[in-house]
Design a protein around this motif. Structure first.
Motif, PDB file in Angstrom:
ATOM      1  N   VAL A 239     114.208  -2.930  45.705  1.00 16.45           N
ATOM      2  CA  VAL A 239     114.061  -1.474  45.717  1.00 16.45           C
ATOM      3  C   VAL A 239     113.556  -1.036  44.351  1.00 16.45           C
ATOM      4  N   ILE A 240     112.432  -0.328  44.319  1.00 14.62           N
ATOM      5  CA  ILE A 240     111.842   0.067  43.044  1.00 14.62           C
ATOM      6  C   ILE A 240     111.078   1.372  43.186  1.00 14.62           C
ATOM      7  N   GLU A 241     111.100   2.180  42.117  1.00 13.46           N
ATOM      8  CA  GLU A 241     110.272   3.377  42.029  1.00 13.46           C
ATOM      9  C   GLU A 241     108.894   2.975  41.485  1.00 13.46           C
ATOM     10  N   PRO A 242     107.809   3.344  42.138  1.00 16.44           N
ATOM     11  CA  PRO A 242     106.477   2.999  41.614  1.00 16.44           C
ATOM     12  C   PRO A 242     106.217   3.581  40.222  1.00 16.44           C
ATOM     13  N   ILE A 243     106.772   4.756  39.953  1.00 16.44           N
ATOM     14  CA  ILE A 243     106.905   5.287  38.592  1.00 16.44           C
ATOM     15  C   ILE A 243     108.337   5.764  38.493  1.00 16.44           C
ATOM     16  N   GLN A 244     109.062   5.284  37.495  1.00 17.91           N
ATOM     17  CA  GLN A 244     110.468   5.655  37.416  1.00 17.91           C
ATOM     18  C   GLN A 244     110.622   7.111  37.015  1.00 17.91           C
ATOM     19  N   GLY A 245     111.553   7.789  37.646  1.00 23.39           N
ATOM     20  CA  GLY A 245     111.759   9.205  37.413  1.00 23.39           C
ATOM     21  C   GLY A 245     112.759   9.483  36.313  1.00 23.39           C
ATOM     22  N   GLU A 246     114.049   9.546  36.675  1.00 24.56           N
ATOM     23  CA  GLU A 246     115.094   9.840  35.702  1.00 24.56           C
ATOM     24  C   GLU A 246     115.101   8.827  34.554  1.00 24.56           C
ATOM     25  N   GLY A 247     114.604   7.634  34.805  1.00 21.37           N
ATOM     26  CA  GLY A 247     114.566   6.610  33.763  1.00 21.37           C
ATOM     27  C   GLY A 247     113.571   6.890  32.659  1.00 21.37           C
ATOM     28  N   GLY A 248     112.756   7.938  32.805  1.00 22.91           N
ATOM     29  CA  GLY A 248     111.859   8.327  31.724  1.00 22.91           C
ATOM     30  C   GLY A 248     110.383   8.253  32.060  1.00 22.91           C
ATOM     31  N   PHE A 249     110.041   8.390  33.364  1.00 19.48           N
ATOM     32  CA  PHE A 249     108.633   8.340  33.785  1.00 19.48           C
ATOM     33  C   PHE A 249     107.955   7.072  33.301  1.00 19.48           C
ATOM     34  N   VAL A 250     108.680   5.976  33.443  1.00 17.61           N
ATOM     35  CA  VAL A 250     108.131   4.683  33.062  1.00 17.61           C
ATOM     36  C   VAL A 250     107.101   4.257  34.098  1.00 17.61           C
ATOM     37  N   VAL A 251     105.868   4.096  33.661  1.00 16.46           N
ATOM     38  CA  VAL A 251     104.793   3.617  34.519  1.00 16.46           C
ATOM     39  C   VAL A 251     104.718   2.104  34.337  1.00 16.46           C
ATOM     40  N   PRO A 252     105.036   1.315  35.356  1.00 13.08           N
ATOM     41  CA  PRO A 252     105.032  -0.144  35.169  1.00 13.08           C
ATOM     42  C   PRO A 252     103.660  -0.643  34.748  1.00 13.08           C
ATOM     43  N   ALA A 253     103.663  -1.664  33.923  1.00 18.08           N
ATOM     44  CA  ALA A 253     102.405  -2.295  33.543  1.00 18.08           C
ATOM     45  C   ALA A 253     101.657  -2.742  34.795  1.00 18.08           C
ATOM     46  N   ARG A 254     100.357  -2.528  34.818  1.00 19.19           N
ATOM     47  CA  ARG A 254      99.558  -2.848  36.003  1.00 19.19           C
ATOM     48  C   ARG A 254      99.669  -4.342  36.327  1.00 19.19           C
ATOM     49  N   GLY A 255      99.874  -4.621  37.591  1.00 25.67           N
ATOM     50  CA  GLY A 255     100.044  -5.984  38.047  1.00 25.67           C
ATOM     51  C   GLY A 255     101.481  -6.344  38.361  1.00 25.67           C
ATOM     52  N   VAL A 272     110.983  -2.177  49.235  1.00 24.71           N
ATOM     53  CA  VAL A 272     111.267  -0.756  49.432  1.00 24.71           C
ATOM     54  C   VAL A 272     110.730   0.037  48.248  1.00 24.71           C
ATOM     55  N   ALA A 273     109.832   0.960  48.513  1.00 26.27           N
ATOM     56  CA  ALA A 273     109.311   1.851  47.479  1.00 26.27           C
ATOM     57  C   ALA A 273     110.070   3.168  47.535  1.00 26.27           C
ATOM     58  N   ASP A 274     110.783   3.472  46.462  1.00 27.22           N
ATOM     59  CA  ASP A 274     111.480   4.746  46.341  1.00 27.22           C
ATOM     60  C   ASP A 274     110.485   5.758  45.772  1.00 27.22           C
ATOM     61  N   GLU A 275     109.864   6.522  46.687  1.00 29.69           N
ATOM     62  CA  GLU A 275     108.878   7.534  46.285  1.00 29.69           C
ATOM     63  C   GLU A 275     109.469   8.941  46.365  1.00 29.69           C
ATOM     64  N   VAL A 276     110.772   9.037  46.150  1.00 27.81           N
ATOM     65  CA  VAL A 276     111.435  10.331  46.229  1.00 27.81           C
ATOM     66  C   VAL A 276     110.823  11.325  45.238  1.00 27.81           C
ATOM     67  N   GLN A 277     110.583  10.889  43.997  1.00 25.90           N
ATOM     68  CA  GLN A 277     110.016  11.790  42.989  1.00 25.90           C
ATOM     69  C   GLN A 277     108.500  11.697  42.899  1.00 25.90           C
ATOM     70  N   THR A 278     107.915  10.597  43.320  1.00 23.03           N
ATOM     71  CA  THR A 278     106.480  10.373  43.130  1.00 23.03           C
ATOM     72  C   THR A 278     105.634  10.784  44.334  1.00 23.03           C
ATOM     73  N   GLY A 279     106.251  11.061  45.473  1.00 25.01           N
ATOM     74  CA  GLY A 279     105.488  11.265  46.697  1.00 25.01           C
ATOM     75  C   GLY A 279     104.858  12.639  46.817  1.00 25.01           C
ATOM     76  N   PHE A 280     103.961  12.749  47.798  1.00 27.86           N
ATOM     77  CA  PHE A 280     103.344  14.014  48.209  1.00 27.86           C
ATOM     78  C   PHE A 280     102.493  14.644  47.120  1.00 27.86           C
ATOM     79  N   ALA A 281     101.501  13.856  46.676  1.00 31.52           N
ATOM     80  CA  ALA A 281     100.423  14.301  45.780  1.00 31.52           C
ATOM     81  C   ALA A 281     100.849  14.421  44.322  1.00 31.52           C
ATOM     82  N   ARG A 282     102.078  14.144  43.993  1.00 32.34           N
ATOM     83  CA  ARG A 282     102.566  14.356  42.630  1.00 32.34           C
ATOM     84  C   ARG A 282     101.786  13.549  41.596  1.00 32.34           C
ATOM     85  N   THR A 283     101.398  12.315  41.915  1.00 32.35           N
ATOM     86  CA  THR A 283     100.808  11.428  40.906  1.00 32.35           C
ATOM     87  C   THR A 283      99.286  11.288  41.011  1.00 32.35           C
ATOM     88  N   GLY A 284      98.647  12.149  41.777  1.00 33.08           N
ATOM     89  CA  GLY A 284      97.202  12.032  41.941  1.00 33.08           C
ATOM     90  C   GLY A 284      96.798  11.146  43.094  1.00 33.08           C
TER      91      GLY A 284
END
Length: 458
Positions: A239-255, A272-284
């Motif tokens: 289970v992972i956030e594609p970009i972490q939210g509360e953790g500080g908007f950590v964008v994982p290194a590509r790859g 499992v992608a936790d897109e609770v904060q990143t979903g619905f157009a938020r990240t482009g």
């Protein structure tokens, strides 16, 4: 910025995008009416329900929120990424008003209704991947993540769940366990759920050997630890956030994410992608997974899905969700008809108003200015994010030592000047910016100028 209006005069008849799109301070922040209401809050609500900015909102729309004293503040928070299409968005208001006059609740598990099915059909079509999917609806992001784990465990017959440093997944018992940060989310709320294992996150700014090595080394460490400490055959889900939210908007290194997804697929693990904060157009992108072509087995959504009404969803491969017995999923309020109509309106708005592209425009406005500020102010250690999910990490100058105190001070100065900003991060040293996509470029620029003023004052 006007300051002439008497604080006791109500300046606006209604909210939504018809509100004047301007910052407007008529009292100090918070003003007398908000202070009075906050005293009532303290007497009636436990202190565990914290408050970022004690102004009591009466109207909101576009890129502003208006408080009980008549102040109009620039909104860089969106109710924590919820009002992505704007507060009181016209399509949302229209659909919800129509539905509330028809019926407000039946429970979909008792007597169903079409809007629930239509939301699920749209999610099945719009989420990444062209495989056959199923969706079901819930109330919150935590419920969505918890139910995704339930599905993964049931479908695989395994128990272990892998999560990552700096991750946040909710406040229920299981999702608290999945969450990395102790204070305030976990402190003294244990014992926690068993069979949850935490792995290193590909955090480029803080990776010991540098960002260029981050993806490969972090993935290798995580996979090695899973193999040796848990055994891949025992893992139900990653289970992972594609970009972490509360953790500080950590964008994982590509790859990093593709490597984990490949490993999961090769070992029968549900990704499992936790897109609770990143979903619905938020990240482009409509969903953040799309940036690296990730096709999760299950995707969890909430927050921006319904324009401010409580709704969440679990969408996944049909064979996974169909494996659960009848009655094993659901909840009394999940997929409430008002929230379903709001979600349909949100999806219409995203498409009609080109909000995926608008998120990219927000990024194009914000990132260059923030990077220029980082050149001037060495308290800014990192600038990161995508779309309208942008952050700066604040450190002691000349080091990477987190500086939560200066982060809080900058936030307070922004609040006093009429800019709603939020903090985040495992170390409490990240300012995160989540403007609604309905915000104007002019308000974005003005908000950034307020931030610049706050930095200069330090």
């Amino acid at each position: 910025m006007s300051t002439e209006r008497d604080a006791h005069e109500q300046p606006f008849a209604h909210g939504g995008p018809s509100l004047p799109q301007e910052r407007r301070l008529v009292t100090e922040i918070p003003g007398p009416r908000s202070r009075e209401m906050f005293a009532r809050k303290q007497a009636a609500v436990p202190p565990g329900i914290g408050t970022t900015l004690p102004v009591f909102v009466t109207h909101a729309g576009g890129g502003v929120v208006v408080d009980a004293d008549g102040n109009s503040l620039i909104d860089f928070g969106s109710g924590i990424a919820v009002t992505t299409v704007g507060n009181a968005a016209p399509r949302v208001v229209e659909r919800v008003q129509r539905q509330v006059a028809d019926f407000t609740h039946t429970c979909f598990m008792v007597t169903p209704y079409e809007a629930y099915v239509e939301v699920c059909e749209k999610l099945n079509r719009l989420t990444p991947g062209d495989h056959e999917k199923r969706s079901f609806l819930l109330n919150s992001g935590a419920e969505a993540v918890e139910n995704a784990v339930k599905v993964a465990r049931h479908a695989t017959g395994r128990q272990a769940v892998v999560v990552f440093d700096h991750g946040y997944h909710g406040r229920t018992l299981l999702t608290m366990t999945l969450t990395a940060k102790n204070m305030p989310y976990k402190h003294r709320f244990g014992p926690y759920a068993p069979e949850v294992y935490r792995m290193p996150m590909a955090y480029p700014y803080r990776w010991p050997t540098g960002p260029e090595n981050c993806a490969e080394e972090a993935a290798a460490q995580a996979i090695d630890a899973i193999d040796k400490q848990i055994g891949a055959a025992n893992v139900a889900a990653i289970v992972i956030e594609p970009i972490q939210g509360e953790g500080g908007f950590v964008v994982p290194a590509r790859g990093f994410l593709p490597r984990l997804a490949e490993y999961a697929k090769a070992n029968g693990i549900v990704f499992v992608a936790d897109e609770v904060q990143t979903g619905f157009a938020r990240t482009g992108h409509l969903f953040a997974c799309e940036d690296e072509g990730i096709v999760p087995d299950i995707i969890c959504t909430a927050k921006g899905i319904a324009g401010g009404l409580p709704l969440a969803a679990v969408t996944g491969r049909a064979e996974l969700l169909d494996a659960v017995h009848v009655g094993g999923l659901g909840g009394t309020y999940g997929g409430n008809p008002l929230a379903c109509e709001a979600a349909l309106a949100v999806l219409e708005t995203i498409e009609a108003e080109g909000l995926v592209e608008r998120a990219r425009r927000v990024e194009a406005v914000m990132l260059p200015r923030l990077r220029a500020l980082a050149e001037r102010f060495d308290v800014i250690g990192d600038v990161r994010g995508r779309g309208a999910m942008i952050a700066i990490e604040l450190v002691v100058p000349g080091s990477k030592q987190p500086d939560a105190a200066v982060t809080g001070e900058i936030a307070r100065r922004c609040h006093a000047e009429g800019l709603v900003v939020l903090t985040a991060g495992t170390y409490g040293n990240v300012l995160r910016f989540l403007p609604p996509l309905a915000i104007s470029d002019a308000l974005l620029e003005e908000g950034l100028s307020i931030l610049e003023k706050a930095l200069s004052a330090l």
